[in-house]
Write a protein that holds these residues in place. Structure first.
Motif, PDB file in Angstrom:
ATOM      1  N   GLU A 205       1.065  -1.649  -0.375  1.00 33.37           N
ATOM      2  CA  GLU A 205       0.319  -0.326   0.238  1.00 33.37           C
ATOM      3  C   GLU A 205       0.869   1.019  -0.207  1.00 33.37           C
ATOM      4  O   GLU A 205       0.609   2.067  -0.341  1.00 33.37           O
ATOM      5  CB  GLU A 205      -1.133  -0.032   0.889  1.00 33.37           C
ATOM      6  N   LEU A 208       2.456   1.655  -3.297  1.00 27.20           N
ATOM      7  CA  LEU A 208       1.709   2.073  -4.293  1.00 27.20           C
ATOM      8  C   LEU A 208       1.700   3.561  -4.348  1.00 27.20           C
ATOM      9  O   LEU A 208       1.970   3.997  -5.205  1.00 27.20           O
ATOM     10  CB  LEU A 208       0.338   1.523  -4.345  1.00 27.20           C
ATOM     11  N   LYS A 364      -1.788  -4.954 -10.562  1.00 23.79           N
ATOM     12  CA  LYS A 364      -2.531  -4.149 -10.593  1.00 23.79           C
ATOM     13  C   LYS A 364      -1.961  -2.386  -9.336  1.00 23.79           C
ATOM     14  O   LYS A 364      -0.898  -2.678  -8.936  1.00 23.79           O
ATOM     15  CB  LYS A 364      -3.409  -4.084  -9.379  1.00 23.79           C
ATOM     16  N   ARG A 366      -3.107  -0.138  -8.036  1.00 22.14           N
ATOM     17  CA  ARG A 366      -4.222   0.171  -7.015  1.00 22.14           C
ATOM     18  C   ARG A 366      -4.373  -1.575  -6.460  1.00 22.14           C
ATOM     19  O   ARG A 366      -4.373  -2.108  -7.029  1.00 22.14           O
ATOM     20  CB  ARG A 366      -5.542   0.685  -7.354  1.00 22.14           C
TER      21      ARG A 366
ATOM     22  N   ARG B  46      -8.208   5.504   0.949  1.00 24.65           N
ATOM     23  CA  ARG B  46      -7.691   4.340  -0.140  1.00 24.65           C
ATOM     24  C   ARG B  46      -8.066   5.206  -1.214  1.00 24.65           C
ATOM     25  O   ARG B  46      -7.168   5.405  -2.391  1.00 24.65           O
ATOM     26  CB  ARG B  46      -8.055   3.357   0.147  1.00 24.65           C
ATOM     27  N   THR B  50      -5.670   7.049  -4.180  1.00 24.04           N
ATOM     28  CA  THR B  50      -5.204   7.057  -5.397  1.00 24.04           C
ATOM     29  C   THR B  50      -5.176   5.289  -5.247  1.00 24.04           C
ATOM     30  O   THR B  50      -5.453   4.594  -6.216  1.00 24.04           O
ATOM     31  CB  THR B  50      -4.412   7.671  -6.317  1.00 24.04           C
ATOM     32  N   LEU B  51      -5.576   4.850  -3.977  1.00 20.91           N
ATOM     33  CA  LEU B  51      -5.228   3.556  -4.405  1.00 20.91           C
ATOM     34  C   LEU B  51      -6.856   2.552  -4.337  1.00 20.91           C
ATOM     35  O   LEU B  51      -6.735   1.438  -5.244  1.00 20.91           O
ATOM     36  CB  LEU B  51      -5.270   2.685  -2.870  1.00 20.91           C
ATOM     37  N   TYR B  70      -3.348   9.866 -10.863  1.00 24.88           N
ATOM     38  CA  TYR B  70      -2.695   9.488  -9.238  1.00 24.88           C
ATOM     39  C   TYR B  70      -1.346   9.705  -9.540  1.00 24.88           C
ATOM     40  O   TYR B  70      -0.678   9.538  -8.731  1.00 24.88           O
ATOM     41  CB  TYR B  70      -3.331   7.786  -9.709  1.00 24.88           C
ATOM     42  N   ARG B  74       0.931  10.513  -6.074  1.00 25.69           N
ATOM     43  CA  ARG B  74       2.175   9.581  -4.959  1.00 25.69           C
ATOM     44  C   ARG B  74       3.244  10.365  -4.716  1.00 25.69           C
ATOM     45  O   ARG B  74       3.749   9.553  -4.595  1.00 25.69           O
ATOM     46  CB  ARG B  74       1.634   8.618  -6.225  1.00 25.69           C
TER      47      ARG B  74
END
Lengths: 368, 300
Positions: A205, A208, A364, A366, B46, B50-51, B70, B74
């Motif tokens: 997490e 990312l 992914k 996300r 989240r 941008t998750l 995004y 980040r």
């Protein structure tokens, strides 16, 4: 670039601080190669054999006496009919049958040539091969003794016949096989576990939500394993050369390049597994069931592909390990160059590109 | 606006995690999302980091859209997830160094930003992160989230599972960070922490109940609240529940927060009633409504 090296440094910390993975990384290859190496040993001792002596003359008696006197064989049975050969094999009582032709001595004297058939049970191909070599050696020695005082040499012609697995497809296969297993294990399983670990612990997490691009994360994760896999390949080749005296016939450079190609194939598979599994345990199960079992069972490592039922033969084609085993067997045992294995190399390359493409597509950016 | 959320909805298989959420956070603001577990706070975080992609509505962080931009987001935000998400097998120093490196900076470059926090864990810098106490883990996680000098800081329940002293220290740090022009969005299930925010949004079941400053929110409470205490807490609660004029009753530490339906409520009436129920040491005093009272009122 500094980000990338920082990432790789972190990966090495993970690897070296986790005793379990360190053990898998370096303990396994050595343990496996030694295990397989000594289990499939070239020494034979007190192997039970049967004799079919249709001539029963002075020469055959001498040969039989020589063989029974050696520590390698013990004569378990004397059979009288050719039809009994199959039955003694089927009962598993003997590993080999020596079948002397009729009028052995007479043929030797008149034609200077006599034939003895060495029939071996090749379900255990390595032993079968060794037995026939030993018998051959003894026959040759006896022939030498006979020929000492004679002008025209007598010749005893051994006819070797392997039953059940005549082509001896898996002799010396253990080194290529173990190498394939180890590279698969280290590359695919370890990377898939190390990527899913980040997911499971929640660090993915944070990664990312950072300037690191997904491909940098992935390359950073797999890079250390490329390096470690190469070390493993070198260790395996050295062990087999120095401990088991198995010469590498072909080019070491070609062997290295093909190994790197296979390592990348396995890594791509590992990445693919990590994209579909959420926990380390799932990743491990998929790696073991989905990769290791096919590698062991369907790659031709233990069971010759040609003796498999047709559907399994077809399935074996999609197993990268099959092609890699053909390649390294060619290089290590037959000493062939790229000219003979370009097709397999191309198939492996195609698979690698496919797996990388698939995992890039499945990766992914996300959560979810 | 530092953060702007308009009509965001997000649902998982059977749960509507967020339903039509809208709010704005001004630059340099310390904004709190207050609500119980399952209110949708983590989902909102989240989406903003941008998750996750929202099902409907849109949101911007530092004027960048969370879906289309995004990558830029980040680069410029700091995020501390609810679960401790550092490398447990790396030491304190290695963790911090790693996060500095992947954000393309060094510990030295932004040391003054994290100094107040980091000095507290610096004596343990050779210790593995997994072996730290809860409070120290959070301080380390905050240091790692701050090391690249983010414009906006997202803290998802940073004080859950942390002792009261460390919680207080943690909030002091957030106040100091605010002085350094960092916008902070923080979530917490603790109502007492809500009072420390500039503005708060009370959340429940994926909806925002109310957004205002903590002081204004407690003013919205419609009734006068009394602290009631007696010799027997359990008896007191049961008796109050049986009292037909009660409007709300919530145990609150050693007191019960009580409010009455009647406008002409007299504390003597209640005292007489409680005495009739064999309670002694009865004490009834006016008190100010807390955010918790307001939340319970709104969540009714």
């Amino acid at each position: 670039m500094k980000r990338f090296t920082g990432f790789i440094k972190k990966e090495f910390y993970h690897i070296f601080r986790d005793r379990r993975s360190l053990f898998i990384l370096f303990g396994m290859p050595i343990a496996q190669i030694l295990l397989f190496g000594f289990a499939i040993t070239n020494e034979i001792n007190n192997v039970d054999i049967a004799i079919l002596d249709r001539s029963n003359d002075v020469n055959t008696q001498e040969i039989i006496h020589k063989i029974s006197a050696s520590k390698y064989f013990s004569i378990k049975q004397i059979i009288t009919r050719e039809a009994d050969i199959a039955s003694v094999f089927e009962k598993g009582q003997v590993k080999a049958v020596l079948n002397f032709e009729k009028d052995f001595s007479q043929n030797l004297i008149k034609q200077h040539q006599a034939t003895v058939q060495i029939i071996t049970d090749a379900t255990d191909p390595n032993t079968a091969n060794t037995i026939s070599n030993y018998v051959n050696a003894m026959l040759q020695q006896y022939q030498k003794e006979l020929n000492k005082n004679i002008k025209i040499a007598y010749q005893i012609v051994p006819q070797t016949r392997m039953v059940y697995n005549p082509e001896l497809k898996s002799v010396y296969m253990f080194v290529p096989g173990v190498m394939t297993i180890i590279l698969m294990l280290v590359s695919a399983m370890m990377t898939s576990i190390s990527i899913t670990r980040e997911k499971e612990l929640g660090t993915m997490e944070i990664l990312l939500v950072s300037p690191l691009k997904p491909f940098q994360v992935i390359i950073g994760k797999v890079f250390p394993y490329i390096f470690l896999s190469i070390i493993n390949a070198v260790v395996i080749v050295m062990l087999s050369v120095f401990i088991f005296k198995m010469p590498v016939q072909g080019s070491l450079l070609l062997l290295a390049l093909e190994s790197v190609l296979f390592i990348i194939t396995a890594l791509a598979l590992g990445i693919l597994i990590s994209t579909i599994s959420a926990t380390q345990q799932t990743a491990m199960m998929i790696s073991l069931m989905g990769l290791m079992l096919p590698v062991i069972l369907l790659s031709g490592f233990i069971f010759p592909i040609s003796s498999m039922p047709l559907p399994l033969q077809i399935i074996s084609n999609i197993i990268p390990a099959k092609w890699f085993i053909i390649i390294i067997k060619g290089i290590m045992l037959k000493g062939v160059g790229i000219g003979f294995i370009w097709k397999e190399t191309l198939i492996l390359l195609g698979m690698t590109v496919f797996f990388i493409g698939l995992s890039v597509k499945k990766y992914k950016i996300r959560l979810e | 606006m530092s953060i702007s959320v308009s009509n965001i909805s997000k649902s998982y298989k059977n749960v509507n995690a967020l339903q039509n959420i809208s709010f704005d956070v001004k630059p340099g603001e310390l904004f709190g999302l207050i609500g119980p577990d399952g209110a949708g706070k983590t989902t909102l975080f989240r989406i903003l980091t941008t998750l996750l992609v929202p099902d409907a509505g849109h949101a911007t962080v530092t004027d960048l859209d969370v879906v289309t931009h995004y990558k830029a987001i980040r680069n410029s935000v700091g995020y501390m997830p609810g679960k401790f998400s550092l490398y447990q097998d790396l030491t304190v120093e290695e963790n911090l160094h790693f996060f500095a490196t992947i954000f393309g900076t060094t510990i030295e470059e932004n040391y003054d930003l994290i100094k107040d926090i980091y000095v507290q864990i610096e004596p343990f810098k050779k210790r593995r992160a997994g072996k730290l106490s809860g409070g120290m883990k959070q301080k380390l996680a905050l240091s790692c989230a701050l090391i690249h000098k983010p414009n906006v800081l997202f803290l998802d329940e940073p004080t859950t599972g942390v002792d009261p002293v460390s919680r207080k220290e943690f909030w002091d740090m957030l106040k100091r960070l605010q002085q350094k022009d960092i916008t902070i969005l923080v979530s917490t299930p603790y109502m007492d922490e809500a009072a420390l925010c500039d503005r708060i949004a009370l959340m429940q079941n994926g909806k925002i109940l109310e957004i205002d400053t903590p002081a204004a929110i407690v003013k919205h409470y419609p009734k006068t609240i009394y602290n009631v205490s007696s010799n027997n807490m359990y008896q007191l609660l049961e008796s109050l529940k049986a009292y037909k004029h009660h409007y709300s009753i919530y145990p609150f530490g050693e007191f019960v927060h009580y409010s009455d339906k009647r406008t002409d409520f007299n504390t003597e009436d209640l005292k007489a009633y409680l005495e009739s129920r064999n309670l002694s040491n009865i004490n009834i005093e006016k008190t100010a409504a807390t955010i918790e009272d307001t939340f319970m009122e709104l969540a009714k």
